[in-house]
Design a protein around this motif. Structure first.
Motif, PDB file in Angstrom:
ATOM      1  N   SER A  23     -13.631 -22.313  24.312  1.00 28.73           N
ATOM      2  CA  SER A  23     -14.753 -21.455  24.711  1.00 28.73           C
ATOM      3  C   SER A  23     -15.817 -21.518  23.624  1.00 28.73           C
ATOM      4  O   SER A  23     -15.559 -21.151  22.478  1.00 28.73           O
ATOM      5  CB  SER A  23     -14.273 -20.012  24.885  1.00 28.73           C
ATOM      6  N   ILE A  24     -17.015 -21.993  23.973  1.00 25.08           N
ATOM      7  CA  ILE A  24     -18.102 -22.128  23.010  1.00 25.08           C
ATOM      8  C   ILE A  24     -19.157 -21.073  23.308  1.00 25.08           C
ATOM      9  O   ILE A  24     -19.739 -21.045  24.386  1.00 25.08           O
ATOM     10  CB  ILE A  24     -18.744 -23.532  23.066  1.00 25.08           C
ATOM     11  N   SER A  25     -19.403 -20.199  22.346  1.00 26.76           N
ATOM     12  CA  SER A  25     -20.459 -19.192  22.476  1.00 26.76           C
ATOM     13  C   SER A  25     -21.741 -19.764  21.894  1.00 26.76           C
ATOM     14  O   SER A  25     -21.729 -20.355  20.812  1.00 26.76           O
ATOM     15  CB  SER A  25     -20.092 -17.917  21.715  1.00 26.76           C
ATOM     16  N   GLU A  26     -22.851 -19.589  22.607  1.00 26.54           N
ATOM     17  CA  GLU A  26     -24.134 -20.041  22.080  1.00 26.54           C
ATOM     18  C   GLU A  26     -24.775 -18.914  21.283  1.00 26.54           C
ATOM     19  O   GLU A  26     -24.607 -17.739  21.584  1.00 26.54           O
ATOM     20  CB  GLU A  26     -25.052 -20.467  23.215  1.00 26.54           C
ATOM     21  N   ALA A  27     -25.526 -19.296  20.268  1.00 23.70           N
ATOM     22  CA  ALA A  27     -26.196 -18.317  19.412  1.00 23.70           C
ATOM     23  C   ALA A  27     -27.610 -18.799  19.118  1.00 23.70           C
ATOM     24  O   ALA A  27     -27.949 -19.954  19.358  1.00 23.70           O
ATOM     25  CB  ALA A  27     -25.424 -18.134  18.110  1.00 23.70           C
ATOM     26  N   TRP A  28     -28.431 -17.898  18.609  1.00 26.05           N
ATOM     27  CA  TRP A  28     -29.796 -18.237  18.227  1.00 26.05           C
ATOM     28  C   TRP A  28     -30.118 -17.507  16.938  1.00 26.05           C
ATOM     29  O   TRP A  28     -29.693 -16.368  16.723  1.00 26.05           O
ATOM     30  CB  TRP A  28     -30.796 -17.816  19.303  1.00 26.05           C
ATOM     31  N   GLY A  29     -30.881 -18.144  16.085  1.00 25.75           N
ATOM     32  CA  GLY A  29     -31.319 -17.512  14.849  1.00 25.75           C
ATOM     33  C   GLY A  29     -32.353 -18.383  14.154  1.00 25.75           C
ATOM     34  O   GLY A  29     -32.639 -19.498  14.583  1.00 25.75           O
ATOM     35  N   MET A  30     -32.930 -17.852  13.106  1.00 25.04           N
ATOM     36  CA  MET A  30     -33.924 -18.578  12.311  1.00 25.04           C
ATOM     37  C   MET A  30     -33.580 -18.376  10.841  1.00 25.04           C
ATOM     38  O   MET A  30     -32.974 -17.362  10.471  1.00 25.04           O
ATOM     39  CB  MET A  30     -35.333 -18.031  12.554  1.00 25.04           C
ATOM     40  N   THR A  31     -34.001 -19.298   9.990  1.00 27.16           N
ATOM     41  CA  THR A  31     -33.755 -19.109   8.567  1.00 27.16           C
ATOM     42  C   THR A  31     -34.422 -17.829   8.071  1.00 27.16           C
ATOM     43  O   THR A  31     -33.913 -17.171   7.184  1.00 27.16           O
ATOM     44  CB  THR A  31     -34.258 -20.310   7.748  1.00 27.16           C
ATOM     45  N   GLU A  32     -35.564 -17.464   8.687  1.00 25.38           N
ATOM     46  CA  GLU A  32     -36.261 -16.244   8.285  1.00 25.38           C
ATOM     47  C   GLU A  32     -35.443 -14.983   8.558  1.00 25.38           C
ATOM     48  O   GLU A  32     -35.683 -13.933   7.973  1.00 25.38           O
ATOM     49  CB  GLU A  32     -37.605 -16.117   9.019  1.00 25.38           C
ATOM     50  N   MET A  36     -27.914 -16.001  12.205  1.00 33.88           N
ATOM     51  CA  MET A  36     -27.757 -15.601  13.606  1.00 33.88           C
ATOM     52  C   MET A  36     -28.478 -14.284  13.917  1.00 33.88           C
ATOM     53  O   MET A  36     -28.368 -13.312  13.194  1.00 33.88           O
ATOM     54  CB  MET A  36     -26.274 -15.450  13.907  1.00 33.88           C
ATOM     55  N   SER A  37     -29.211 -14.284  15.030  1.00 33.27           N
ATOM     56  CA  SER A  37     -29.882 -13.074  15.528  1.00 33.27           C
ATOM     57  C   SER A  37     -29.319 -12.652  16.872  1.00 33.27           C
ATOM     58  O   SER A  37     -29.277 -11.471  17.185  1.00 33.27           O
ATOM     59  CB  SER A  37     -31.380 -13.320  15.676  1.00 33.27           C
ATOM     60  N   CYS A  38     -28.943 -13.627  17.701  1.00 32.78           N
ATOM     61  CA  CYS A  38     -28.375 -13.369  19.033  1.00 32.78           C
ATOM     62  C   CYS A  38     -27.135 -14.236  19.197  1.00 32.78           C
ATOM     63  O   CYS A  38     -27.078 -15.337  18.678  1.00 32.78           O
ATOM     64  CB  CYS A  38     -29.356 -13.770  20.133  1.00 32.78           C
ATOM     65  N   VAL A  39     -26.175 -13.720  19.974  1.00 30.37           N
ATOM     66  CA  VAL A  39     -24.972 -14.508  20.224  1.00 30.37           C
ATOM     67  C   VAL A  39     -24.286 -14.023  21.498  1.00 30.37           C
ATOM     68  O   VAL A  39     -24.341 -12.841  21.826  1.00 30.37           O
ATOM     69  CB  VAL A  39     -23.994 -14.447  19.025  1.00 30.37           C
ATOM     70  N   ASN A  40     -23.704 -14.956  22.227  1.00 31.11           N
ATOM     71  CA  ASN A  40     -22.890 -14.635  23.398  1.00 31.11           C
ATOM     72  C   ASN A  40     -21.478 -14.353  22.880  1.00 31.11           C
ATOM     73  O   ASN A  40     -20.588 -15.183  22.947  1.00 31.11           O
ATOM     74  CB  ASN A  40     -22.882 -15.805  24.380  1.00 31.11           C
ATOM     75  N   TYR A  41     -21.300 -13.163  22.291  1.00 33.51           N
ATOM     76  CA  TYR A  41     -20.006 -12.767  21.735  1.00 33.51           C
ATOM     77  C   TYR A  41     -19.783 -11.294  21.979  1.00 33.51           C
ATOM     78  O   TYR A  41     -20.702 -10.516  21.744  1.00 33.51           O
ATOM     79  CB  TYR A  41     -19.951 -13.061  20.234  1.00 33.51           C
ATOM     80  N   PRO A  42     -18.642 -10.842  22.433  1.00 39.64           N
ATOM     81  CA  PRO A  42     -17.511 -11.705  22.709  1.00 39.64           C
ATOM     82  C   PRO A  42     -17.828 -12.674  23.850  1.00 39.64           C
ATOM     83  O   PRO A  42     -18.639 -12.368  24.717  1.00 39.64           O
ATOM     84  CB  PRO A  42     -16.397 -10.737  23.093  1.00 39.64           C
ATOM     85  N   ALA A  47     -21.977 -15.643  31.134  1.00 38.65           N
ATOM     86  CA  ALA A  47     -23.198 -15.767  30.343  1.00 38.65           C
ATOM     87  C   ALA A  47     -23.381 -17.187  29.791  1.00 38.65           C
ATOM     88  O   ALA A  47     -24.160 -17.389  28.868  1.00 38.65           O
ATOM     89  CB  ALA A  47     -23.190 -14.759  29.195  1.00 38.65           C
ATOM     90  N   LEU A  48     -22.691 -18.172  30.379  1.00 41.12           N
ATOM     91  CA  LEU A  48     -22.858 -19.551  29.931  1.00 41.12           C
ATOM     92  C   LEU A  48     -24.322 -19.960  30.032  1.00 41.12           C
ATOM     93  O   LEU A  48     -24.996 -19.642  31.001  1.00 41.12           O
ATOM     94  CB  LEU A  48     -22.011 -20.505  30.775  1.00 41.12           C
ATOM     95  N   GLY A  49     -24.801 -20.657  29.019  1.00 42.63           N
ATOM     96  CA  GLY A  49     -26.198 -21.067  29.001  1.00 42.63           C
ATOM     97  C   GLY A  49     -27.124 -19.995  28.469  1.00 42.63           C
ATOM     98  O   GLY A  49     -28.334 -20.130  28.508  1.00 42.63           O
ATOM     99  N   SER A  50     -26.559 -18.918  27.936  1.00 42.27           N
ATOM    100  CA  SER A  50     -27.346 -17.802  27.409  1.00 42.27           C
ATOM    101  C   SER A  50     -27.038 -17.621  25.930  1.00 42.27           C
ATOM    102  O   SER A  50     -25.910 -17.848  25.491  1.00 42.27           O
ATOM    103  CB  SER A  50     -26.971 -16.512  28.158  1.00 42.27           C
ATOM    104  N   ILE A  51     -28.026 -17.194  25.163  1.00 37.82           N
ATOM    105  CA  ILE A  51     -27.778 -16.889  23.755  1.00 37.82           C
ATOM    106  C   ILE A  51     -27.221 -15.484  23.595  1.00 37.82           C
ATOM    107  O   ILE A  51     -26.938 -15.050  22.495  1.00 37.82           O
ATOM    108  CB  ILE A  51     -29.040 -17.060  22.889  1.00 37.82           C
TER     109      ILE A  51
END
Length: 66
Positions: A23-32, A36-42, A47-51
């Protein structure tokens, strides 16, 4: 736990990995934002294809109307 945050992964690829037990959770974030700022966790199959949602310490605004 497996996370991906480099680029979007197609839901078909995520479903293939889920089929072999990964199971791979997608995440999003920036170095700034220090990572990580968003994550499909748990992990949520629906929510596949979603951050996912923002992590607890992050405030997000998509538009001025919000």
């Amino acid at each position: 736990m497996f996370l991906s945050g480099t680029a979007p992964i197609s839901p078909g690829i995520l479903q293939w990995y889920k089929g072999i037990g990964i199971s791979i959770s997608e995440a999003w974030g920036m170095t700034e934002t220090s990572g990580m700022s968003c994550v499909n966790y748990p992990y949520q199959t629906d929510a596949l294809g979603s951050i996912g949602k923002s992590v607890t310490c992050v405030e997000m605004k998509i538009a001025d109307s919000q």
